[in-house]
Design a protein around this motif. Structure first.
Motif, mmCIF file in Angstrom:
data_model
loop_
_atom_site.group_PDB
_atom_site.id
_atom_site.type_symbol
_atom_site.label_atom_id
_atom_site.label_comp_id
_atom_site.label_asym_id
_atom_site.label_seq_id
_atom_site.Cartn_x
_atom_site.Cartn_y
_atom_site.Cartn_z
ATOM 1 N N GLN A 13 78.382 -0.066 44.234
ATOM 2 C CA GLN A 13 78.908 0.831 43.058
ATOM 3 C C GLN A 13 80.369 0.145 42.517
ATOM 4 O O GLN A 13 80.609 0.047 41.380
ATOM 5 C CB GLN A 13 79.325 2.146 43.721
ATOM 6 C CG GLN A 13 77.952 3.079 43.895
ATOM 7 C CD GLN A 13 78.272 4.372 44.488
ATOM 8 O OE1 GLN A 13 79.139 4.491 45.406
ATOM 9 N NE2 GLN A 13 77.712 5.490 43.777
ATOM 10 N N ARG A 14 81.019 -0.421 43.576
ATOM 11 C CA ARG A 14 82.096 -0.968 43.157
ATOM 12 C C ARG A 14 82.130 -2.164 42.220
ATOM 13 O O ARG A 14 82.675 -2.499 41.195
ATOM 14 C CB ARG A 14 83.242 -1.573 44.258
ATOM 15 C CG ARG A 14 83.837 -0.375 44.852
ATOM 16 C CD ARG A 14 84.515 -0.972 45.881
ATOM 17 N NE ARG A 14 84.166 -1.685 47.008
ATOM 18 C CZ ARG A 14 83.616 -0.987 48.194
ATOM 19 N NH1 ARG A 14 83.413 0.134 48.305
ATOM 20 N NH2 ARG A 14 83.027 -2.072 49.254
ATOM 21 N N ALA A 17 80.746 -1.188 38.755
ATOM 22 C CA ALA A 17 81.741 -0.634 37.939
ATOM 23 C C ALA A 17 82.653 -1.762 37.355
ATOM 24 O O ALA A 17 83.195 -1.795 36.170
ATOM 25 C CB ALA A 17 82.710 0.296 38.920
ATOM 26 N N THR A 22 75.199 -0.438 35.490
ATOM 27 C CA THR A 22 74.718 0.641 36.256
ATOM 28 C C THR A 22 74.125 0.010 37.577
ATOM 29 O O THR A 22 73.115 -0.904 37.339
ATOM 30 C CB THR A 22 73.819 1.358 35.457
ATOM 31 O OG1 THR A 22 74.233 1.792 34.062
ATOM 32 C CG2 THR A 22 73.191 2.707 36.078
ATOM 33 N N LEU A 23 74.364 0.598 38.686
ATOM 34 C CA LEU A 23 74.019 0.304 39.911
ATOM 35 C C LEU A 23 72.479 0.800 39.782
ATOM 36 O O LEU A 23 72.248 1.970 39.773
ATOM 37 C CB LEU A 23 74.643 0.843 41.130
ATOM 38 C CG LEU A 23 74.002 0.585 42.496
ATOM 39 C CD1 LEU A 23 73.933 -0.942 42.719
ATOM 40 C CD2 LEU A 23 74.782 1.188 43.321
#
Length: 60
Positions: A13-14, A17, A22-23
């Motif tokens: 997620q980091r 971002a 998008t993960l």
């Protein structure tokens, strides 16, 4: 192994971002004997093109 998966999801997620992406997926993996996270992200393309899929290996 579940804790590693949770750590990889958070790391993914980091990373997504930071890349303005998008993960899609994150899982624990081993590369060259090192514990890493295999992360799949989608980056929006310009001019109506399809999103770009990227696989990255990041430290856990």
């Amino acid at each position: 192994m579940e804790l590693a998966a949770d750590n990889c999801f958070a790391a993914g997620q980091r990373y997504a971002a930071q890349q303005a992406s998008t993960l899609v997926a994150a899982e624990a993996a081993s590369r060259n004997g090192q514990a890493v996270c295999k992360v799949v992200i989608l980056t929006q393309a310009k001019n109506g093109e399809r999103p770009k899929r990227e696989v990255a290996y990041i430290p856990q």
